[in-house]
Design a protein around this motif. Sequence first.
Motif, PDB file in Angstrom:
ATOM      1  N   ASP A   1      60.390 -27.822 119.059  1.00 31.70           N
ATOM      2  CA  ASP A   1      60.298 -28.641 117.852  1.00 31.70           C
ATOM      3  C   ASP A   1      59.525 -27.918 116.755  1.00 31.70           C
ATOM      4  O   ASP A   1      59.941 -27.901 115.598  1.00 31.70           O
ATOM      5  CB  ASP A   1      59.548 -29.952 118.152  1.00 31.70           C
ATOM      6  CG  ASP A   1      60.474 -31.091 118.479  1.00 31.70           C
ATOM      7  OD1 ASP A   1      61.085 -31.629 117.552  1.00 31.70           O
ATOM      8  OD2 ASP A   1      60.569 -31.455 119.670  1.00 31.70           O
ATOM      9  N   TYR A   2      58.356 -27.374 117.132  1.00 24.60           N
ATOM     10  CA  TYR A   2      57.519 -26.750 116.116  1.00 24.60           C
ATOM     11  C   TYR A   2      56.569 -25.743 116.733  1.00 24.60           C
ATOM     12  O   TYR A   2      56.368 -25.697 117.948  1.00 24.60           O
ATOM     13  CB  TYR A   2      56.750 -27.792 115.305  1.00 24.60           C
ATOM     14  CG  TYR A   2      55.582 -28.475 115.993  1.00 24.60           C
ATOM     15  CD1 TYR A   2      54.308 -27.890 116.026  1.00 24.60           C
ATOM     16  CD2 TYR A   2      55.725 -29.740 116.560  1.00 24.60           C
ATOM     17  CE1 TYR A   2      53.236 -28.526 116.612  1.00 24.60           C
ATOM     18  CE2 TYR A   2      54.645 -30.384 117.150  1.00 24.60           C
ATOM     19  CZ  TYR A   2      53.411 -29.782 117.185  1.00 24.60           C
ATOM     20  OH  TYR A   2      52.344 -30.416 117.773  1.00 24.60           O
ATOM     21  N   PHE A   3      55.993 -24.918 115.838  1.00 25.09           N
ATOM     22  CA  PHE A   3      54.898 -24.032 116.245  1.00 25.09           C
ATOM     23  C   PHE A   3      53.813 -24.097 115.182  1.00 25.09           C
ATOM     24  O   PHE A   3      54.054 -24.435 114.018  1.00 25.09           O
ATOM     25  CB  PHE A   3      55.382 -22.590 116.482  1.00 25.09           C
ATOM     26  CG  PHE A   3      56.001 -21.915 115.291  1.00 25.09           C
ATOM     27  CD1 PHE A   3      55.237 -21.204 114.373  1.00 25.09           C
ATOM     28  CD2 PHE A   3      57.389 -21.955 115.098  1.00 25.09           C
ATOM     29  CE1 PHE A   3      55.818 -20.561 113.288  1.00 25.09           C
ATOM     30  CE2 PHE A   3      57.982 -21.311 114.016  1.00 25.09           C
ATOM     31  CZ  PHE A   3      57.191 -20.614 113.112  1.00 25.09           C
ATOM     32  N   ALA A   4      52.583 -23.802 115.618  1.00 27.92           N
ATOM     33  CA  ALA A   4      51.434 -23.872 114.721  1.00 27.92           C
ATOM     34  C   ALA A   4      50.390 -22.860 115.155  1.00 27.92           C
ATOM     35  O   ALA A   4      50.276 -22.529 116.338  1.00 27.92           O
ATOM     36  CB  ALA A   4      50.831 -25.274 114.735  1.00 27.92           C
ATOM     37  N   THR A   5      49.628 -22.359 114.184  1.00 24.99           N
ATOM     38  CA  THR A   5      48.496 -21.479 114.491  1.00 24.99           C
ATOM     39  C   THR A   5      47.203 -22.036 113.916  1.00 24.99           C
ATOM     40  O   THR A   5      46.186 -21.351 113.917  1.00 24.99           O
ATOM     41  CB  THR A   5      48.736 -20.060 113.933  1.00 24.99           C
ATOM     42  OG1 THR A   5      48.901 -20.143 112.515  1.00 24.99           O
ATOM     43  CG2 THR A   5      49.960 -19.416 114.555  1.00 24.99           C
ATOM     44  N   PHE A   6      47.250 -23.256 113.402  1.00 25.26           N
ATOM     45  CA  PHE A   6      46.075 -23.909 112.837  1.00 25.26           C
ATOM     46  C   PHE A   6      45.786 -25.190 113.628  1.00 25.26           C
ATOM     47  O   PHE A   6      46.718 -25.820 114.129  1.00 25.26           O
ATOM     48  CB  PHE A   6      46.311 -24.282 111.365  1.00 25.26           C
ATOM     49  CG  PHE A   6      46.698 -23.131 110.505  1.00 25.26           C
ATOM     50  CD1 PHE A   6      45.728 -22.292 109.962  1.00 25.26           C
ATOM     51  CD2 PHE A   6      48.030 -22.859 110.222  1.00 25.26           C
ATOM     52  CE1 PHE A   6      46.080 -21.223 109.156  1.00 25.26           C
ATOM     53  CE2 PHE A   6      48.393 -21.800 109.414  1.00 25.26           C
ATOM     54  CZ  PHE A   6      47.410 -20.973 108.883  1.00 25.26           C
ATOM     55  N   PRO A   7      44.541 -25.573 113.712  1.00 28.03           N
ATOM     56  CA  PRO A   7      44.248 -26.875 114.329  1.00 28.03           C
ATOM     57  C   PRO A   7      44.981 -27.975 113.574  1.00 28.03           C
ATOM     58  O   PRO A   7      44.877 -28.083 112.355  1.00 28.03           O
ATOM     59  CB  PRO A   7      42.727 -27.002 114.189  1.00 28.03           C
ATOM     60  CG  PRO A   7      42.232 -25.607 114.019  1.00 28.03           C
ATOM     61  CD  PRO A   7      43.325 -24.878 113.289  1.00 28.03           C
ATOM     62  N   GLU A   8      45.728 -28.799 114.297  1.00 26.61           N
ATOM     63  CA  GLU A   8      46.517 -29.841 113.647  1.00 26.61           C
ATOM     64  C   GLU A   8      45.725 -31.122 113.394  1.00 26.61           C
ATOM     65  O   GLU A   8      45.982 -31.820 112.416  1.00 26.61           O
ATOM     66  CB  GLU A   8      47.709 -30.197 114.529  1.00 26.61           C
ATOM     67  CG  GLU A   8      48.791 -29.155 114.600  1.00 26.61           C
ATOM     68  CD  GLU A   8      49.922 -29.668 115.450  1.00 26.61           C
ATOM     69  OE1 GLU A   8      50.808 -30.333 114.909  1.00 26.61           O
ATOM     70  OE2 GLU A   8      49.901 -29.431 116.676  1.00 26.61           O
ATOM     71  N   LYS A   9      44.809 -31.429 114.294  1.00 29.53           N
ATOM     72  CA  LYS A   9      44.131 -32.721 114.209  1.00 29.53           C
ATOM     73  C   LYS A   9      42.617 -32.561 114.297  1.00 29.53           C
ATOM     74  O   LYS A   9      41.978 -33.023 115.240  1.00 29.53           O
ATOM     75  CB  LYS A   9      44.632 -33.643 115.324  1.00 29.53           C
ATOM     76  CG  LYS A   9      46.117 -33.932 115.233  1.00 29.53           C
ATOM     77  CD  LYS A   9      46.602 -34.847 116.349  1.00 29.53           C
ATOM     78  CE  LYS A   9      48.089 -35.101 116.226  1.00 29.53           C
ATOM     79  NZ  LYS A   9      48.609 -35.993 117.288  1.00 29.53           N
ATOM     80  N   PRO A  10      42.023 -31.867 113.309  1.00 29.36           N
ATOM     81  CA  PRO A  10      40.568 -31.770 113.320  1.00 29.36           C
ATOM     82  C   PRO A  10      39.962 -33.134 113.007  1.00 29.36           C
ATOM     83  O   PRO A  10      40.638 -33.980 112.400  1.00 29.36           O
ATOM     84  CB  PRO A  10      40.296 -30.748 112.204  1.00 29.36           C
ATOM     85  CG  PRO A  10      41.491 -30.807 111.313  1.00 29.36           C
ATOM     86  CD  PRO A  10      42.644 -31.165 112.190  1.00 29.36           C
TER      87      PRO A  10
END
Length: 529
Positions: free
Chosen positions: A88-97
């Motif tokens: 679905d997706y990729f991320a390299t940052f915190p999504e839910k700080p």
Amino acid sequence: MSQEVFVKTGNQFIDNFYPLIKSFLMQDTMDVLIDNKPIRGYRSPDSRAIWIRDYSDMMRGFKYFETDIKSVVEHFAETQAANGRIFDYFATFPEKPPCERENWTKYVRVPVEADVEYRFVKAAFLSWQASGDDLWMEHLLPQLEKALGYVLKHPWRWDETLQLVKRAYTIDTWDFAYTAGKHDWLQFQIDENTYWGVMHGDNSGYYEAFLLLAQLYNYFNQTGKSNFWRNKAEMLKTQLNKLCWNGNFYTHFLKITPVEIPGVDESAQLSLSNPMAINRGVTTHGMAVSILQEYLKRKAQNEAIFEWFSIDPPFPSGIFGDEKLVAGAYINGGIFPLVGGELARAAFDHGFEAYGVDILKRYYDLISGTGETYLWYFPDGTPASIDTGTSPEAMPTDGWGSSTMLYALFEGLVGIQDLQKLYEKILISPKWAAAGIPHADVQIGYKNSGRSVAYTFDLRDGQIRLAVQAPRADARFHILLPEHHAAKAVLINGRPADFLNTLVEKSPYVDFQTGIEDKAEIEIKIEAR
């Protein structure tokens, strides 16, 4: 020609539309480095991640000015599972700080999602369309086919009895399922309590993806595979329209697992994938008209700011596991520009051109005063916020809905559609008569490849003059005429051409075609009928 993209009519809302949408999209870019490879994506408005779902739709807006049109598609292809599944997706940052702090690279596939693979195919096709990179696409074809093959084989995705794509009971294409209280929050997993069924939007999406793959195989002279996927598309359309069409629009959810939800009349629920079905080509013209009329009826009957409902009527508040999902919030009845853009695009194709212009104008009025656009709004016009939604963010530069509105402007009102790649096969269908515009200067193109199409449109003295500039192209024309008029002659570069007067509902059009070698001067003589 230059690579500038513009629409100049003297009408402020039309002329300023593209620059305003581009300004939103340029604030949505997300550059990441994974395995020492730079990737430039466009993020979701409610999460600091690159979702193939949002990205594949947003491409319809940023493909005109973005130079990196392939790296995101390549990364989803590189991380494809052996069975064909796409993340679905990729991320390299915190999504839910602050609860999430890690900056590791994260990949997610939400198990209840059934729409991911068709969006991957669509994104790949749009990348090829704008770049024209045949070698790149030819290398990618086996992975596109593998993704669609996964959907046709996996027991979570395909129902052998109905011969349709299935999913857990979600609200349209969204990513959490109804559990009748058997899960303590939003349910993203498949388990023994999953309520299975068919959501029409998955199937219209795969219909389009099958046809895109067939088109690609045909382009690369693989006729057998092209025919295979074209036949798959037709069989899917037949089953979808037989089982999910309720006579007025598509039933939201065709149940496989029996379940009753108190307070819900599912036969009345109009969900967001209905206008998308029109634009994906799965409806007949009559079905498209019925869907558009349904939205117009609900516009007249409802006090909501706009009729661009995620679903209407909504589900009872909180039944999907989060108290924030009240009726009218987010995907449970919120108002989505994403829906409005798809609705406008459909209106332009099916004889409701004035309605398409009206939607674009109402959206422009909404965003031009504040310089903000949100993924969704409450029916009273209150925009989304972190406090009222289930998402970690609520950016005021929503690229998902705004790019869909731009898609309606460029392909609908301006009327330039790339039917293959690099404008080698084009449909030119300006609908300026619906907006009361007598003159327009237009140029639309891809910055990545430098290919573009331009035209000057003039309506005066009982004729339309259309001066077209394009690279070598096969061009079809489908031009909206003033109300109660018809063409009596068409001249192309001074020579008489064959043409056909047609009606789309009550809208008069003139149809003809020609090859273009850089330039074509077209004169259409019209008369009152």
